[in-house]
Design a protein around this motif. Structure first.
Motif, short mmCIF file in Angstrom:
data_model
loop_
_atom_site.label_atom_id
_atom_site.label_comp_id
_atom_site.label_asym_id
_atom_site.label_seq_id
_atom_site.Cartn_x
_atom_site.Cartn_y
_atom_site.Cartn_z
N ARG A 188 0.86 -1.28 -0.70
CA ARG A 188 0.08 0.24 -0.11
C ARG A 188 0.46 1.19 -0.10
O ARG A 188 0.44 2.82 -0.78
CB ARG A 188 -1.31 0.11 1.34
CG ARG A 188 -1.95 1.15 1.31
CD ARG A 188 -2.78 1.26 -0.08
NE ARG A 188 -3.91 0.56 0.13
CZ ARG A 188 -4.36 0.19 -1.01
NH1 ARG A 188 -4.45 1.09 -2.02
NH2 ARG A 188 -5.51 -0.84 -0.97
N ASN A 227 -8.96 1.20 -5.46
CA ASN A 227 -8.02 1.53 -5.32
C ASN A 227 -7.35 2.97 -6.16
O ASN A 227 -6.39 3.34 -5.25
CB ASN A 227 -7.25 0.13 -6.13
CG ASN A 227 -7.40 -0.83 -5.24
OD1 ASN A 227 -7.12 -1.11 -4.79
ND2 ASN A 227 -7.61 -2.43 -5.76
N ASN A 242 -5.67 4.96 -3.75
CA ASN A 242 -4.27 5.60 -4.23
C ASN A 242 -3.39 7.28 -4.30
O ASN A 242 -3.06 7.70 -4.50
CB ASN A 242 -2.96 4.51 -5.29
CG ASN A 242 -3.49 3.47 -5.64
OD1 ASN A 242 -3.06 3.08 -4.21
ND2 ASN A 242 -3.45 2.10 -6.01
N ARG A 297 -3.87 7.51 3.30
CA ARG A 297 -4.52 6.23 2.68
C ARG A 297 -3.41 5.00 3.71
O ARG A 297 -3.39 4.28 3.86
CB ARG A 297 -3.02 6.48 1.49
CG ARG A 297 -2.95 5.42 0.42
CD ARG A 297 -1.89 5.52 -0.60
NE ARG A 297 -0.87 5.33 -0.48
CZ ARG A 297 0.16 6.59 -1.26
NH1 ARG A 297 -0.60 7.75 -1.99
NH2 ARG A 297 1.31 6.59 -0.49
N GLN A 338 -5.34 2.07 4.73
CA GLN A 338 -4.83 0.18 4.55
C GLN A 338 -4.66 -0.69 6.54
O GLN A 338 -5.27 -1.04 6.05
CB GLN A 338 -3.37 0.80 4.50
CG GLN A 338 -2.40 -0.72 4.49
CD GLN A 338 -3.46 -1.28 3.28
OE1 GLN A 338 -3.36 -1.36 2.51
NE2 GLN A 338 -3.29 -2.85 3.50
#
Length: 169
Positions: free
Chosen positions: A23, A108, A112, A119, A123
């Motif tokens: 990630r 996704n 991103n 982010r 995650q």
């Protein structure tokens, strides 16, 4: 304090460490290297394991720092996660699979596009299932800051997803 075993306590963390590194770096090879380097560093600190409050938290911190260092060196923040990197979902039909894949690609891409802190928090909380307290410790934030950043990240992804999903209707 219980005896900590590399095989039983640390090695099973490799998948979680990989997902975190992936990630951050957005590069499969880099993420694998980060996990390997993390395992080596943790092994080299084996004499200090009993002093750690949580070996898992220590491993996640090491992996996070290594991944950030590598991604900054390679400037990999602009690379998107590819469909091959996501887990295969259960689908009832090819059409359902196609719809699901397209939704995952959009999500996704939107994740991103988030700022790095949001982010990472998204995650760790939504994908890894970590507690607010653990995330706060890993990222040197307060629990309140984690909650605010997570809320903003989710809102931004939701808003952008709805804009894309409703486009043309």
């Amino acid at each position: 304090m219980q005896e900590i075993s590399f095989r039983n306590d640390i090695l099973p963390l490799k998948d979680k460490l990989f997902r975190l590194a992936l990630r951050i770096t957005l590069d499969r090879a880099e993420a694998e290297d980060v996990v390997q380097d993390t395992m080596i560093r943790v092994w080299n600190k084996r004499d200090e394991w009993s002093q750690f409050e949580s070996v898992e938290a220590y491993c996640l911190i090491v992996a996070k720092n290594l991944a950030i260092d590598r991604s900054q060196k390679k400037e990999a923040q602009n690379v998107e996660i590819t469909p091959e990197m996501e887990e295969e979902p259960d689908a009832n039909s090819p059409y359902d699979q196609l719809v699901h894949d397209e939704k995952m690609n959009i999500i996704n891409r939107l994740v991103n596009e988030l700022p790095e802190k949001q982010r990472l928090i998204m995650q760790l909380r939504d994908i890894e299932g970590e507690s607010y307290k653990k995330i706060a410790t890993l990222l040197n934030l307060t629990e309140e800051q984690v909650k605010v950043n997570l809320f903003r990240a989710r809102q931004k992804v939701k808003q952008r997803y709805l804009e894309i999903d409703e486009y043309g209707l």
